[in-house]
Design an enzyme around this catalytic site. Structure first.
Site, mmCIF file in Angstrom:
data_model
loop_
_atom_site.group_PDB
_atom_site.id
_atom_site.type_symbol
_atom_site.label_atom_id
_atom_site.label_comp_id
_atom_site.label_asym_id
_atom_site.label_seq_id
_atom_site.Cartn_x
_atom_site.Cartn_y
_atom_site.Cartn_z
ATOM 1 N N GLY A 114 -4.917 9.792 -0.455
ATOM 2 C CA GLY A 114 -4.693 9.330 -1.835
ATOM 3 C C GLY A 114 -3.508 10.078 -2.416
ATOM 4 O O GLY A 114 -3.463 11.311 -2.352
ATOM 5 N N GLU A 161 -13.535 14.647 1.120
ATOM 6 C CA GLU A 161 -12.247 14.634 1.830
ATOM 7 C C GLU A 161 -11.181 15.356 1.008
ATOM 8 O O GLU A 161 -10.458 16.214 1.518
ATOM 9 C CB GLU A 161 -11.825 13.174 2.098
ATOM 10 C CG GLU A 161 -10.401 13.045 2.605
ATOM 11 C CD GLU A 161 -10.008 11.614 2.990
ATOM 12 O OE1 GLU A 161 -10.895 10.783 3.251
ATOM 13 O OE2 GLU A 161 -8.798 11.339 3.041
ATOM 14 N N GLN A 183 13.316 29.291 0.302
ATOM 15 C CA GLN A 183 14.379 29.842 -0.540
ATOM 16 C C GLN A 183 14.447 31.371 -0.416
ATOM 17 O O GLN A 183 15.530 31.957 -0.291
ATOM 18 C CB GLN A 183 14.120 29.434 -2.004
ATOM 19 C CG GLN A 183 15.290 29.644 -2.933
ATOM 20 C CD GLN A 183 16.468 28.737 -2.593
ATOM 21 O OE1 GLN A 183 16.296 27.694 -1.966
ATOM 22 N NE2 GLN A 183 17.658 29.139 -2.970
ATOM 23 N N THR A 185 -5.188 8.514 11.162
ATOM 24 C CA THR A 185 -5.161 9.814 11.836
ATOM 25 C C THR A 185 -6.243 9.840 12.915
ATOM 26 O O THR A 185 -7.363 9.373 12.676
ATOM 27 C CB THR A 185 -5.385 10.950 10.816
ATOM 28 O OG1 THR A 185 -4.413 10.817 9.794
ATOM 29 C CG2 THR A 185 -5.259 12.313 11.472
ATOM 30 N N LEU A 198 13.404 33.235 2.009
ATOM 31 C CA LEU A 198 13.882 33.648 3.339
ATOM 32 C C LEU A 198 15.369 33.351 3.533
ATOM 33 O O LEU A 198 15.988 33.836 4.471
ATOM 34 C CB LEU A 198 13.060 32.973 4.452
ATOM 35 C CG LEU A 198 11.878 33.833 4.953
ATOM 36 C CD1 LEU A 198 10.739 33.842 3.950
ATOM 37 C CD2 LEU A 198 11.377 33.341 6.295
ATOM 38 N N GLY A 257 -2.540 0.034 0.681
ATOM 39 C CA GLY A 257 -2.472 1.494 0.691
ATOM 40 C C GLY A 257 -3.326 2.054 -0.418
ATOM 41 O O GLY A 257 -4.550 2.167 -0.294
ATOM 42 N N GLU A 278 -4.106 -0.349 5.529
ATOM 43 C CA GLU A 278 -3.585 -1.490 6.302
ATOM 44 C C GLU A 278 -2.106 -1.678 5.959
ATOM 45 O O GLU A 278 -1.628 -1.101 4.986
ATOM 46 C CB GLU A 278 -4.370 -2.759 5.918
ATOM 47 C CG GLU A 278 -5.860 -2.615 6.181
ATOM 48 C CD GLU A 278 -6.662 -3.861 5.797
ATOM 49 O OE1 GLU A 278 -6.065 -4.832 5.294
ATOM 50 O OE2 GLU A 278 -7.884 -3.835 6.019
ATOM 51 N N PRO A 279 -1.397 -2.511 6.737
ATOM 52 C CA PRO A 279 0.024 -2.709 6.418
ATOM 53 C C PRO A 279 0.254 -3.130 4.958
ATOM 54 O O PRO A 279 1.201 -2.665 4.330
ATOM 55 C CB PRO A 279 0.442 -3.808 7.398
ATOM 56 C CG PRO A 279 -0.445 -3.589 8.585
ATOM 57 C CD PRO A 279 -1.769 -3.158 8.016
HETATM 58 C C1 LIG Z 1 0.279 11.105 8.054
HETATM 59 C C2 LIG Z 1 -0.677 10.164 7.364
HETATM 60 C C3 LIG Z 1 -2.000 10.115 7.770
HETATM 61 C C4 LIG Z 1 -2.886 9.193 7.194
HETATM 62 N N1 LIG Z 1 -4.170 9.110 7.656
HETATM 63 C C5 LIG Z 1 -4.969 8.084 7.224
HETATM 64 C C6 LIG Z 1 -6.251 7.856 7.804
HETATM 65 O O1 LIG Z 1 -6.699 8.618 8.667
HETATM 66 N N2 LIG Z 1 -6.954 6.767 7.409
HETATM 67 C C7 LIG Z 1 -6.501 5.913 6.464
HETATM 68 O O2 LIG Z 1 -7.188 4.940 6.161
HETATM 69 N N3 LIG Z 1 -5.303 6.127 5.851
HETATM 70 C C8 LIG Z 1 -4.522 7.179 6.209
HETATM 71 N N4 LIG Z 1 -3.292 7.390 5.643
HETATM 72 C C9 LIG Z 1 -2.835 6.470 4.626
HETATM 73 C C10 LIG Z 1 -2.734 7.081 3.244
HETATM 74 O O3 LIG Z 1 -4.020 7.251 2.685
HETATM 75 C C11 LIG Z 1 -1.833 6.156 2.430
HETATM 76 O O4 LIG Z 1 -0.518 6.346 2.937
HETATM 77 C C12 LIG Z 1 -1.865 6.438 0.947
HETATM 78 O O5 LIG Z 1 -3.123 6.118 0.412
HETATM 79 C C13 LIG Z 1 -0.792 5.672 0.200
HETATM 80 O O6 LIG Z 1 -0.751 4.340 0.593
HETATM 81 P P1 LIG Z 1 0.670 3.680 0.987
HETATM 82 O O7 LIG Z 1 1.297 4.584 1.984
HETATM 83 O O8 LIG Z 1 0.457 2.294 1.370
HETATM 84 O O9 LIG Z 1 1.535 3.783 -0.319
HETATM 85 P P2 LIG Z 1 1.465 2.757 -1.558
HETATM 86 O O10 LIG Z 1 0.072 2.544 -1.999
HETATM 87 O O11 LIG Z 1 2.278 1.576 -1.215
HETATM 88 O O12 LIG Z 1 2.209 3.618 -2.670
HETATM 89 C C14 LIG Z 1 3.651 3.761 -2.714
HETATM 90 C C15 LIG Z 1 3.987 4.569 -3.968
HETATM 91 O O13 LIG Z 1 3.520 3.859 -5.127
HETATM 92 C C16 LIG Z 1 2.676 4.691 -5.893
HETATM 93 N N5 LIG Z 1 1.612 3.904 -6.513
HETATM 94 C C17 LIG Z 1 0.854 2.924 -5.965
HETATM 95 N N6 LIG Z 1 -0.046 2.485 -6.839
HETATM 96 C C18 LIG Z 1 0.136 3.196 -7.964
HETATM 97 C C19 LIG Z 1 -0.501 3.220 -9.238
HETATM 98 N N7 LIG Z 1 -1.526 2.416 -9.527
HETATM 99 N N8 LIG Z 1 -0.043 4.076 -10.169
HETATM 100 C C20 LIG Z 1 1.000 4.906 -9.901
HETATM 101 N N9 LIG Z 1 1.636 4.940 -8.709
HETATM 102 C C21 LIG Z 1 1.202 4.104 -7.765
HETATM 103 C C22 LIG Z 1 2.090 5.666 -4.910
HETATM 104 O O14 LIG Z 1 1.612 6.849 -5.558
HETATM 105 C C23 LIG Z 1 3.282 5.932 -4.002
HETATM 106 O O15 LIG Z 1 4.111 6.895 -4.582
HETATM 107 C C24 LIG Z 1 -2.425 8.349 6.159
HETATM 108 C C25 LIG Z 1 -1.099 8.456 5.723
HETATM 109 C C26 LIG Z 1 -0.221 9.331 6.312
HETATM 110 C C27 LIG Z 1 1.199 9.389 5.803
#
Ligand SMILES: Cc1cc2nc3c(=O)[nH]c(=O)nc-3n(C[C@H](O)[C@H](O)[C@H](O)COP(=O)(O)OP(=O)(O)OC[C@H]3O[C@@H](n4cnc5c(N)ncnc54)[C@H](O)[C@@H]3O)c2cc1C
Length: 385
Positions: free
Chosen positions: A366, A244, A338, A159, A340, A132, A128-129
């Protein structure tokens, strides 16, 4: 090497999938990359070939071949078209198997066969927004109302979102407890009034993949949409993630392999200083490291797959396979660019695409940091701390 790791049957299956990937998928891969159009027809052909049912029983149209076969499919399809394997994985590995495992007969009969055939497309809605990595902080609400539920909330980065027929949707059903105790899983049909696609994102790589922001406004679904028991959604979510991650790791082995093969070939053909560049250790030692990383990634993936197939807990192995294979894929793609040289950076070279495609997979499914978190947690747990 491969024949020693896999049974004869598994090797024969790999040959079969590779033939399919090379003859059916490869001819369409470049046009998907160029047009960024979602390849619905090609996905249907993947279904017809039986490559969406490895984790699903023959009774519903699956092959029931199991997790090792699934990793072979993921590796071979990813080797020629990474985005196709991601959309295939979402519908046939993340959506349908939980429905098969936790659903009732009616749900299985209705939702599983059309997914396996490629007639319908599934998605999984967790992110969700504001939510993550911390999936337990979910805010989307499913409020009980008469004989159904009313869904309100937003999911992003989903996705297949805008092309999906069904979403395995996770939502809070009891807001008075911690979300992991008050979360439920639903099979959400996307023709439900109140559902809308806010937008499809423009992606760095994986062109053609639809990754969407979705909105649920008073979307009313019947009680029969509940998957498993109310408030037990977190168990379904955790169960799904091991498969997954193992499938995603196998995909990373696939596109790493392609980048590697391109680098090997180029290093024998390109001459500088009067000899093929493979004669320089600065190049050939990179090739050695790339090969070792691919082999190691495949071994970790195979271990996780065999554990899943035996019904053993595989959280550490699935996370380790994903962490290693997806990190290695980015290093391998970068090394291939690199080796290539200038042409490796150009759109006309497949290494440029793989470099961008590979970047996704230490985030989606994840992040790498969350994989490290899960691995260390299992290590301490196994030792009683
Ligand atoms: C192209 C794409 C397809 C996707 N498809 C799906 C889908 O089909 N369904 C779905 O539900 N989701 C999907 N996702 C979401 C994806 O699972 C999340 O983007 C991912 O879990 C990370 O969440 P976030 O982007 O909110 O990053 P955040 O959770 O905000 O993390 C930001 C940064 O903080 C770090 N961080 C956060 N918490 C910790 C911690 N406890 N310890 C250390 N570091 C931490 C993270 O590793 C990352 O580097 C997709 C994402 C992308 C980019």
């Amino acid at each position: 090497m491969l024949s020693a790791l896999y049974t004869d049957k598994e090797n024969a299956f790999r040959d079969e999938v590779r033939r399919f990937a090379e003859t059916v998928v490869a001819p369409e891969a470049d046009s998907i990359e160029e047009s960024a159009e979602y390849p619905r027809g090609l996905l249907k052909r993947v279904g017809e070939a039986g490559y969406m049912g490895a984790l699903l029983p023959p009774a519903y149209g699956g092959t029931g071949k199991g997790m090792v076969a699934e990793t072979i499919i993921a590796e071979e399809i990813s080797a020629v078209c990474p985005m196709l394997d991601v959309t295939r994985g979402v519908t046939s590995v993340y959506f349908a198997p939980p429905v098969n495992k936790f659903g009732n007969d009616e749900q299985r009969r209705k939702y599983v066969p059309p997914i396996i055939a490629g007639d319908k497309i599934g998605a999984i809605g967790i992110t969700e927004p504001d939510v993550g990595s911390d999936t337990a902080g979910m805010k989307t609400l499913a409020t009980r109302d008469g004989d159904g539920y009313v869904i309100n909330g937003e999911k992003r980065f989903i996705t297949n979102g805008s092309v999906s027929d069904y979403i395995l949707l996770f939502a809070v059903t009891d807001a008075s407890v911690k979300p992991r105790k008050g979360m439920s899983a639903f099979i959400f049909e996307t023709d439900t009034p109140g559902f809308s696609v806010v937008k499809d994102y423009d992606l760095m790589g994986m062109r053609g993949l639809k990754v969407s922001h979705l909105k649920f406004e008073d979307a009313r679904i019947p009680a029969s949409a509940l998957l498993g028991e109310e408030n037990k959604g977190f168990t379904i979510l955790m169960d799904e993630l091991d498969t997954e991650r193992t499938s995603l790791a196998a995909g990373a082995v696939g596109y790493s392999r392609t980048a590697f093969e391109l680098a090997v070939k180029h290093s024998t053909e390109r001459e500088q200083f009067g000899r093929p560049i493979r004669m320089f250790e600065g190049v050939s030692f990179k090739i050695a490291d790339m090969a070792v990383r691919i082999d190691a990634a495949r071994l970790l993936t195979l271990e996780a797959a065999r554990m899943i197939e035996k019904g053993l807990p595989a959280s550490r192995q699935g996370a380790a396979a994903k962490l290693f294979a997806t990190t290695a894929a980015q290093e391998i793609a970068s090394d291939a660019v690199q080796i290539l040289g200038g042409i490796g950076y150009m759109k006309e070279s497949k290494t440029e695409q793989i470099y961008r495609d590979a970047r996704l997979m230490t985030i989606g499914g994840g992040t790498a940091e969350i994989m490290q978190f899960l691995i260390q947690r299992e290590i301490y747990k196994e030792r009683g701390y």
